[in-house]
Motif scaffolding. Structure first.
Motif, short mmCIF file in Angstrom:
data_model
loop_
_atom_site.label_atom_id
_atom_site.label_comp_id
_atom_site.label_asym_id
_atom_site.label_seq_id
_atom_site.Cartn_x
_atom_site.Cartn_y
_atom_site.Cartn_z
N LEU A 1 20.21 -8.56 -46.44
CA LEU A 1 19.89 -9.07 -47.76
C LEU A 1 18.65 -9.95 -47.73
N LEU A 2 18.31 -10.46 -46.55
CA LEU A 2 17.14 -11.33 -46.38
C LEU A 2 16.22 -10.75 -45.30
N VAL A 3 16.16 -9.42 -45.24
CA VAL A 3 15.48 -8.79 -44.12
C VAL A 3 13.98 -9.09 -44.10
N ARG A 4 13.40 -9.31 -45.26
CA ARG A 4 11.98 -9.67 -45.27
C ARG A 4 11.76 -10.99 -44.53
N ARG A 5 12.71 -11.92 -44.68
CA ARG A 5 12.60 -13.20 -43.98
C ARG A 5 12.68 -12.99 -42.47
N VAL A 6 13.52 -12.05 -42.03
CA VAL A 6 13.62 -11.74 -40.60
C VAL A 6 12.31 -11.12 -40.11
N ALA A 7 11.78 -10.18 -40.88
CA ALA A 7 10.54 -9.50 -40.48
C ALA A 7 9.37 -10.46 -40.38
N MET A 8 9.34 -11.46 -41.24
CA MET A 8 8.22 -12.40 -41.26
C MET A 8 8.07 -13.15 -39.94
N VAL A 9 9.15 -13.25 -39.18
CA VAL A 9 9.09 -13.92 -37.88
C VAL A 9 8.05 -13.26 -36.98
N PHE A 10 7.89 -11.93 -37.11
CA PHE A 10 7.00 -11.20 -36.22
C PHE A 10 5.61 -10.95 -36.82
N ASP A 11 5.30 -11.59 -37.93
CA ASP A 11 3.99 -11.43 -38.57
C ASP A 11 3.02 -12.44 -37.96
N ARG A 12 2.14 -11.95 -37.11
CA ARG A 12 1.19 -12.84 -36.43
C ARG A 12 0.27 -13.55 -37.41
#
Length: 490
Positions: A445-456
């Protein structure tokens, strides 16, 4: 369990309850990751060799098929919420010229590709693609088939405005080879429709859905938006009930991003009528509960599909990917973009066309591709795009497999990211185990927040803000707030 064997359970009441508690604290503005690097990272006025090199490398990849996006910018009516690149006009003579220039662009692209490449997936977006009259639509399809080879068993879709099509126009779309349609709805509530300047009775939409089914279209998708003026969970629930009566194969339920400083038509929306944050969250949670209870698979973020739909099947089999149309079953192919503002993803480069008709026509009059922005991916971009894609589509990172493919030590290369994931693990968004990172039902439900961790790039932005703040403190000045360059609509 491998990613290909991953089966996602529907978000349960506990996950939805935890989501409600967490969303206000950790869910902020961020990219949708239809690309990585995201579109706000593209460079303006890049050397045209970027596009030429991309097409040359794609040419060397024959016989791999292509994905294709075609942008038709014209609309007869302005919808106040819309953030698309569009041209509001009732002058249908403007589209005839546009069709002619689309043909020029297709010829330039096809010439550099070298062969009449097979297209396994195509999508017409806008604007309103059905702004084109029947003869113009036939002309565009003829041009596409002249320069490319659209496969009969491929996925060929078009966005339509139910207010602008009838059974005869739907029959034409079927004749031209479209097999999927996406209908804009947003909300069936009369007061909401009035506030956003889009009057669209339910019966009008139902007639188009019925026509699509009678004509044998493989898939019907509906687009909704929550967070619009006058919406409440109860009122939006009535719209969901009407949508369920239509039983679309796919549903997209987008969050409205009110950015009147970016999109001028949104200035006509009464901000005081927008639902408060808590009500907007209630709308989303109740929508997810209702749709999953009615048998829809929660694909992720804002996408839902019936279990037999290709998106749901691709997710179960670990084949789901993302491109500029969102979740996709065919995102692994080079994507050619045609028309103003269209984005292509070709051989490790992103290229975007000019956003205005004058610039688009001017470039083609000079015999050159209408490139306005773009970026060439580096090795780190490729790695992070794969990681972000796996998290958002399959919900699992197989760390040994990533290490083997990219020749890295994951824990060493991503030590800072793993520390951040540890904090998200405490919130219940991910499970970090030896060799594996798994997104939980709450994390989906918050997967964008998880993905942002790997955004250099976001990390670099944060580091610059910290440095500027520290420097301001050393100088005795107040830190300057740096507004992020991304938003919910990227």
């Amino acid at each position: 369990m491998t990613a290909s064997a991953m089966t996602f359970p529907a978000p349960d009441r506990r996950a939805l309850s935890d989501f409600r508690a967490l969303a206000g604290r950790i869910d902020g503005n961020g990219p949708r990751y239809t690309s990585y690097p995201t579109a706000d990272r593209f460079r303006n006025d890049p050397d045209l060799s970027l596009y030429h090199d991309a097409l040359a490398d794609s040419r060397a990849d024959v016989p791999a098929p292509l994905s294709l996006y075609l942008h038709i910018p014209f609309c007869e009516n302005i919808c106040y919420y819309c953030g698309c690149n569009k041209i509001i006009t009732r002058d249908h003579g403007r589209s005839a010229r546009y069709v002619s220039y689309l043909g020029r662009e297709m010829a330039l692209v096809a010439d550099r590709l070298g062969t009449r490449r097979e297209v396994i997936q195509s999508h017409w977006g806008g604007g309103t693609p059905t702004f084109l009259d029947p003869d113009e639509m036939r002309r565009v399809m003829a041009l596409l088939n002249e320069h490319f080879a659209l496969t009969a068993d491929g996925e060929h879709s078009i966005e339509i405005d139910p207010r602008r099509v009838d059974h005869a126009r739907m029959a034409l779309l079927a004749e031209l080879g479209f097999n999927r349609v996406s209908l804009g709805v947003q909300d069936f509530d009369a007061e909401v429709q009035q506030a956003i300047h889009r009057i669209q009775p339910f019966d009008e939409t139902r007639a188009v859905v019925d026509a699509a089914r009678a004509l044998g279209f493989r898939s019907v998708s509906l687009d909704l938006i929550y967070g619009l003026p006058h919406q409440t969970a109860a009122r939006f629930g009535r719209t969901i009930g009407q949508v369920l009566a239509l039983r679309p194969d796919r549903l997209s339920v987008y969050s409205y991003a009110h950015l009147p400083h970016v999109f001028k038509p949104q200035r006509r929306i009464d901000e005081n009528a927008l639902p408060p944050a808590g009500e907007k969250l209630d709308i989303l949670v109740s929508t997810i509960e209702r749709l999953t209870a009615e048998g829809y698979v929660y694909i992720g973020m804002d996408h839902f599909a019936l279990p037999g739909d290709d998106l749901a099947v691709a997710q179960r089999e670990g084949r789901l990917q993302r491109n500029f149309q969102g979740y996709s079953t065919h995102a692994g192919y080079d994507q050619v973009g045609l028309g103003i503002s269209a984005i292509g993803a070709i051989a490790g480069r992103y290229v975007q066309n000019a956003r205005t008709l004058d610039d688009y026509y001017g470039a083609l009059d000079q015999g050159r591709l209408p490139l306005a922005r773009g970026v060439a991916m580096n090795t780190d971009d490729h790695l992070r795009r794969e990681i972000i894609g796996d998290l958002m589509c399959n919900g699992i990172l197989d760390l040994p497999a990533i290490e083997a493919r990219h020749g890295i030590d994951f824990s060493r290369a991503f030590s800072a990211e793993l520390a951040d994931l540890g904090r998200l693990s405490e919130d219940g968004l991910v499970q970090c185990e030896p060799g594996r990172i798994t997104v939980t039902p709450l994390g989906r439900l918050l997967v964008r927040r998880v993905a942002m961790v790997f955004d250099r790039y976001l990390r670099e932005d944060a580091a610059r803000r910290a440095d500027n703040g520290a420097q301001a403190a050393n100088d005795g000045a107040q830190p300057i707030r740096i507004v992020p360059r991304y938003s919910r609509v990227v």
